[in-house]
Design a protein around this motif. Structure first.
Motif, short mmCIF file in Angstrom:
data_model
loop_
_atom_site.label_atom_id
_atom_site.label_comp_id
_atom_site.label_asym_id
_atom_site.label_seq_id
_atom_site.Cartn_x
_atom_site.Cartn_y
_atom_site.Cartn_z
N ALA A 39 43.62 31.70 27.38
CA ALA A 39 42.68 32.59 28.07
C ALA A 39 43.41 33.22 29.24
O ALA A 39 44.32 32.61 29.82
N ILE A 40 43.01 34.44 29.56
CA ILE A 40 43.61 35.14 30.71
C ILE A 40 42.55 35.22 31.81
O ILE A 40 41.54 35.91 31.67
N ILE A 41 42.77 34.46 32.86
CA ILE A 41 41.86 34.45 34.02
C ILE A 41 42.15 35.74 34.80
O ILE A 41 43.26 35.95 35.28
N ASP A 42 41.13 36.59 34.87
CA ASP A 42 41.40 37.97 35.29
C ASP A 42 41.07 38.22 36.76
O ASP A 42 39.93 38.52 37.12
N THR A 43 42.10 38.11 37.61
CA THR A 43 41.85 38.40 39.03
C THR A 43 42.13 39.86 39.38
O THR A 43 42.02 40.25 40.53
N GLU A 44 42.48 40.67 38.35
CA GLU A 44 42.55 42.12 38.62
C GLU A 44 41.13 42.69 38.66
O GLU A 44 40.75 43.36 39.61
N HIS A 45 40.35 42.40 37.63
CA HIS A 45 39.00 42.98 37.54
C HIS A 45 37.90 41.96 37.85
O HIS A 45 36.77 42.36 38.14
N GLY A 46 38.19 40.67 37.74
CA GLY A 46 37.17 39.66 38.02
C GLY A 46 36.91 39.56 39.53
O GLY A 46 37.80 39.83 40.33
N PRO A 67 46.25 28.31 30.15
CA PRO A 67 45.69 29.27 31.10
C PRO A 67 46.73 30.27 31.60
O PRO A 67 47.72 29.91 32.24
N LEU A 68 46.49 31.53 31.29
CA LEU A 68 47.30 32.61 31.87
C LEU A 68 46.44 33.26 32.96
O LEU A 68 45.22 33.12 32.95
N VAL A 69 47.07 33.96 33.87
CA VAL A 69 46.31 34.67 34.90
C VAL A 69 46.76 36.12 34.91
O VAL A 69 47.97 36.40 34.84
N ARG A 70 45.79 37.06 34.95
CA ARG A 70 46.18 38.42 35.28
C ARG A 70 46.09 38.54 36.79
O ARG A 70 45.01 38.39 37.38
N VAL A 71 47.25 38.79 37.42
CA VAL A 71 47.28 38.88 38.88
C VAL A 71 46.62 40.19 39.33
O VAL A 71 46.52 41.14 38.56
N ASN A 77 52.99 37.75 47.10
CA ASN A 77 52.05 36.68 47.31
C ASN A 77 51.10 36.49 46.12
O ASN A 77 50.74 35.36 45.78
N SER A 78 50.70 37.59 45.50
CA SER A 78 49.80 37.51 44.34
C SER A 78 50.47 36.74 43.21
O SER A 78 49.83 35.96 42.50
N ILE A 79 51.76 36.99 43.02
CA ILE A 79 52.51 36.36 41.93
C ILE A 79 52.80 34.89 42.25
O ILE A 79 52.53 33.99 41.46
N LEU A 80 53.32 34.67 43.45
CA LEU A 80 53.75 33.33 43.86
C LEU A 80 52.61 32.32 43.83
O LEU A 80 52.74 31.22 43.28
N LYS A 81 51.47 32.69 44.41
CA LYS A 81 50.38 31.71 44.52
C LYS A 81 49.84 31.31 43.16
O LYS A 81 49.51 30.14 42.94
N MET A 82 49.73 32.26 42.23
CA MET A 82 49.18 31.91 40.92
C MET A 82 50.14 30.98 40.16
O MET A 82 49.70 30.11 39.42
#
Ligand code: 3PY
Ligand code: MG
Length: 257
Positions: A39-46, A67-71, A77-82
């Motif tokens: 699943a892609i946890i979407d922090t771009e649009h979510g 779990p994947l994340v869309r940054v 910082n967006s990349i590192l923290k995820m």
């Protein structure tokens, strides 16, 4: 630190996932319990960010799902923290240039590939995970191979340089965003337009030639079947609230007619 989804990719299997946009850990947990590969946890649009993403990552780990994340953007910082909270891969939206991808790699991969900032976050078992116990070089090597960096191809700049981007050391795969790509090409959502079809083929072949995987977003199951028939192997089909909406309406229709 094992990326089960990556193992399937390496075995040449087809995989299917979805976006998580609701931002709720219980909804994510139900997804994690199904046969979806990732699943892609979407922090771009979510409407949520790192702490919520971390709790959703936990439920995917509990159920041996990936779990994947869309940054939300390509800032350091967006990349590192995820990655620090344990994402097994990052989808990076709105990539426009080779230079931008170089920066993304430098933020997302440890030495010798990039300059990822060092910390033993929860993704490293707070300093006690198996891959940390094997020593610093093994920790960075395993993190680099299991935490996937996946730039999106959804701009004209990315499309024009896709062969170069796909070949870059540190890029593990490419994710096609058909909506933004078609808009950027001046043919909004005209997915049967010859130029759009050519673009899909070009991106898929660029990945194949570079030995990288290619993911494509599909609005529904029929589109996903078409993409698989065209030669794509990794489809991301819809998002959590779409499935929820459709299931509820199907239930009402089935009961009340
Ligand atoms: C797009 O189609 O633009 C996407 O980013 C799909 O997630
Ligand atoms: Mg997009």
């Amino acid at each position: 630190m094992k990326n089960i989804w990556k193992e399937k990719i390496m075995r040449g299997e087809k995989t299917m996932g979805l976006f998580i946009n609701a931002g709720d850990a219980s909804t994510a947990e139900i997804v994690a319990m199904t046969d979806m590969d990732y699943a892609i946890i979407d922090t771009e649009h979510g409407p949520f960010d790192v702490e919520s993403a971390m709790n959703m990552i936990r439920v995917f780990e509990l159920h041996n799902s990936t779990p994947l994340v869309r940054v939300k953007d390509s800032n350091r910082n967006s990349i590192l923290k995820m990655l620090d909270v344990g994402a097994k891969g990052l989808i990076i939206p709105q990539v426009h240039s080779v230079e931008q991808v170089k920066e993304i790699i430098s933020y997302g991969k440890y030495f010798p590939i990039g300059d990822r900032g060092f910390a033993y976050g929860r993704g490293a078992g707070y300093g006690h995970a198996d891959h940390v116990m094997q020593g610093l070089n093994k920790y960075t090597e395993i993190s680099n191979s299991e935490s996937l960096i996946i730039p999106q191809c959804e701009t004209v700049g990315a499309l024009e340089h896709i062969e170069e981007i796909a070949k870059m050391n540190g890029v593990d795969g490419i994710f096609i965003g058909p909506f933004d790509l078609s808009i950027a090409m001046g043919i909004p959502c005209q997915f049967d337009h010859p130029s759009f079809k050519d673009a899909l083929v070009r991106i898929r072949l660029a990945c194949e030639e570079a030995g990288k995987f290619c993911m494509v977003f599909c609005g529904d199951e029929n589109v996903a079947k078409t993409r698989l028939a065209e030669g794509f192997k990794h489809v991301t089909v819809g998002c959590d609230y779409g499935y929820y909406y459709n299931a509820l309406n199907a239930a009402v229709k089935s009961v009340l007619g």
